[in-house]
Write an enzyme that holds these catalytic residues in place. Structure first.
Site, short mmCIF file in Angstrom:
data_model
loop_
_atom_site.label_atom_id
_atom_site.label_comp_id
_atom_site.label_asym_id
_atom_site.label_seq_id
_atom_site.Cartn_x
_atom_site.Cartn_y
_atom_site.Cartn_z
N CYS A 255 0.22 -1.05 -0.03
CA CYS A 255 0.35 0.25 -0.21
C CYS A 255 0.79 1.23 -0.33
O CYS A 255 0.42 2.53 -0.57
CB CYS A 255 -0.90 0.19 0.73
SG CYS A 255 -0.30 -0.17 3.06
N HIS A 314 -2.83 1.47 7.27
CA HIS A 314 -3.03 1.21 5.38
C HIS A 314 -2.50 2.98 5.10
O HIS A 314 -3.56 3.56 5.21
CB HIS A 314 -4.81 0.79 4.76
CG HIS A 314 -4.98 0.42 3.58
ND1 HIS A 314 -4.20 0.34 2.44
CD2 HIS A 314 -5.81 1.55 2.69
CE1 HIS A 314 -4.35 0.50 1.89
NE2 HIS A 314 -5.57 0.84 1.34
N ASP A 337 -7.42 5.76 -3.63
CA ASP A 337 -6.21 4.83 -3.38
C ASP A 337 -5.77 3.99 -4.21
O ASP A 337 -7.03 3.47 -4.89
CB ASP A 337 -7.10 3.74 -1.76
CG ASP A 337 -5.90 3.24 -1.73
OD1 ASP A 337 -5.39 2.45 -1.90
OD2 ASP A 337 -6.64 2.12 -0.44
#
Length: 670
Positions: A255, A314, A337
């Site tokens: 991530c 995250h 994202d």
């Protein structure tokens, strides 16, 4: 008119130095002019003869890869406007004409061709412009523009809520080939979409991910032998540059790497962006705004039943823009994202989703707001599955409404410090507004939210210890609080797992059990596990590992149970680095490192590396093995090629200890 006297354009000077200084684009390492939309720029035209009133001077700008192209035609002789663009003659001296052009603040961004009459001038880039008040990415604060557009280094925040670590990251949006790479990725878009940061940011977000035919391949298996392990990257630059040259997916990212390259690409095209970390981030696979965790009676998770997960952290990216496609009130930061988690409109992507909508629980506001809302605001349910129990007869032993979405962090504007932005994403935990947002998001009244049996109010458990010095025992202090004071026996079972930051279970280290008698209203219980249980398992996968503990406390007389969980991360003593505080362009700089292996096991596959913007190349030093207790000293050399204060990151990685770094700012003089 006599053709011998026809007007001929001999040359067009795009005044690169003058224009890039005014447009704050002189840092881009490209031979093309880079401009920001909605702002004046200057062209110097040399003609075969002085300009006369009846002459036509046609200035044409063309962009786009799809027919019809986006064409702007201007004539300074008639002060003609086209699509919001304007041109006028600023100065005329003999055969030299200086033109001032203003592009429209909603122009399509991208590569532009420029011709004046028949003369084809060089191509230039046009970007979004946060300095222009009519641009949809306008940002009022100069300090924020300096941080979110112009700063090419920063930090990712990793670890977990009680042990946040700053990971230096080089965004490098001005480096060679980065801007080309970004606009090549956007080639298939309509010019009307290229006008709008909502579409551009969603497209860039989509194309950072190889699963959508883009840049970076995600991998969470722990085996990265046919690529680069995600924790090795400290910069977006080599990823985007290599992709631009090879057009092949880069292996591998997780991530923070996806966020790093997305933040770089957005800043490169002129959209203000920041990398943001959410600690205790929920991944809700069932879209029911909660995370369900199933344990057996010893506290071990039951993998086939536990489909949801809580990531220790995250990382995603926020982009700044107005949302003319939404009802009023959703301008400002938007979550994007690129990490491939859930499908949205046929591709792996999330956002742009407005922070205002996330905060208020307006999950129908596009894009993908339900998913982000749960990541920061879901509730955690812990279920006990007894042996030989019928399926579906799990007992709910803990509901945590305040454990998801902690310490949401980004780099502070103008400072190398962490800023907590949690309140931009949600109301304070437990406040009436926060529960109201949850109610709005779930479409339920607060009283029917948990249609399950009431949980024990007799006993409350909390865990004190949250880090383990590598090579030392795991020590946990469990505090049990209750209202009554009569003696009471309880059984404590604590299962410890080694897992990755995404909650991916790798191995169980063991179960610690104890029976204690509670005397007063508060009792502390100590549990310990020797380092030999974990130390030899650290190299199992090529990921940084954490210890996850699930604790179940059973009251012996009633059989009632309560549960909680805790995460512990490993701490490793740092290494020392010496380097001069000043250096010169094109002169070697010497870095001296001292490193001691304080562990009882040898460290293998060791690599030290140094990275900075404006170096000839990344330097590294490798060694197969460092035995326990052994100290190594060595030197690395690098040559700076750009002046100014430069941040140097010196990083140590091995199979067993994944990442320790040191950083230093060195002033490089010309």
């Amino acid at each position: 008119m006599d053709s011998r006297n026809a007007l001929v354009v001999y040359s067009v000077n795009v005044e690169k130095k003058l224009n890039t200084a005014a447009h704050r684009t002189s840092d881009y390492q490209t031979n093309k002019l880079v401009l920001r939309r909605g702002q004046i720029f200057t062209l110097k035209v040399i003609l075969n003869r002085p300009l006369q009133s009846q002459d036509e001077l046609k200035v044409t700008f063309i962009t786009g890869s799809k027919i019809p192209l986006y064409v702007v035609e201007l004539d300074p002789m008639t002060s003609h406007h086209s699509k919001g663009w304007q041109v006028k003659i600023a100065k005329q001296s003999g055969i030299e004409v200086v033109l001032n052009v203003i592009s429209a603040p909603d122009s399509a961004v991208g590569r532009y061709g420029l011709t004046v009459n028949q003369f084809k001038a060089e191509e230039f880039f046009l970007l979004f412009n946060p300095w222009c008040s009519d641009d949809t990415v306008f940002m009022a604060s100069e300090e924020e523009r300096a941080e979110y557009i112009l700063n090419d280094t920063g930090y990712m925040y990793v670890g977990f809520a009680k042990q946040i670590k700053a990971k230096p990251w080089t965004f490098g949006q001005f480096e060679k080939r980065i801007l080309n790479c970004c606009f090549d990725l956007l080639k298939g878009m309509e010019h009307s979409e290229m006008q709008n940061p909502v579409f551009v940011s969603r497209a860039i977000c989509t194309l950072m991910c190889a699963a959508n035919g883009g840049v970076l391949m995600g991998n969470w298996t722990g085996d990265y032998s046919d690529g680069t392990a995600p924790h090795v990257w400290t910069s977006s630059v080599p990823i985007l540059q290599k992709y631009h040259v090879t057009n092949l997916p880069i292996r591998y990212g997780q991530c923070w790497v996806f966020s790093g390259i997305l933040t770089t690409a957005l800043r490169a095209v002129g959209i203000p962006a920041r990398s943001v970390t959410n600690f205790e981030s929920a991944h809700d696979t069932e879209k029911n705004l909660r995370v369900d965790i199933y344990l057996d009676e010893s506290g071990k998770t039951i993998p086939h039943m536990t489909r949801d997960s809580v990531w220790n952290f995250h990382v995603w990216t926020d982009a700044w823009m107005k949302r003319h496609d939404l009802p009023q009130g959703h301008d400002g930061w938007q979550v994007l994202d690129s990490t491939p988690q859930e499908i949205s409109d046929g591709g792996y992507r999330t956002g742009p989703s407005p922070l205002t909508a996330i905060r208020q629980g307006l999950v129908q506001v596009k894009y993908d707001t339900t998913f982000v809302f749960t990541e920061v605001n879901g509730d955690k349910f812990i279920w006990l599955v007894k042996q030989n129990q019928e399926r579906g007869k799990s007992v709910l032993i803990a509901v945590e409404t305040a454990s998801i979405g902690k310490n949401i962090s980004t780099k502070m504007v103008g400072e190398n410090r962490r800023e907590d932005v949690t309140l931009q994403y949600k109301f304070p935990e437990g406040s009436p507004e926060e529960r109201k947002a949850m109610e709005k998001a779930s479409g339920k009244r607060p009283d029917d939210k948990h249609n399950t049996q009431p949980l024990s109010n007799h006993l409350h458990i909390s865990v004190l210890q949250n880090s383990v010095e590598l090579g030392y025992p795991i020590n946990l202090t469990i505090t049990l609080r209750r209202k009554m004071t009569t003696p009471q026996n309880v059984n404590i079972s604590c299962s410890l797992d080694l897992q990755t930051y995404t909650g991916n279970h790798k191995t169980n280290l063991g179960v610690l059990q104890k029976t204690v008698q509670l005397q007063g209203q508060e009792t502390e219980v100590f549990l310990s596990m020797d380092s030999s249980f974990y130390i030899y398992k650290l190299g199992m996968v090529d990921d940084e590992m954490v210890v996850k503990g699930f604790i179940i406390v059973e009251m012996v007389d009633s059989g009632e149970r309560v549960a909680t969980d805790t995460t512990l991360c490993f701490l490793y003593s740092a290494f020392s680095v010496e380097m001069p505080s000043t250096g010169k362009v094109n002169h070697p700089l010497v870095i001296t490192c001292t490193f001691k292996n304080t562990l009882p096991i040898p460290l293998t596959n060791i690599k030290f590396s140094v990275e900075s913007l404006g170096l000839t190349s990344m330097k590294s030093w490798e060694q197969e093995k460092v035995p326990p207790g052994k100290t190594i000293n060595f030197q690395m050399q690098c040559t700076p090629v750009k002046p100014g204060p430069r941040k140097f990151i010196i990083k140590f990685i091995s199979r067993e200890v994944k990442e320790v770094h040191a950083e230093k700012v060195v002033l490089i003089t010309p």
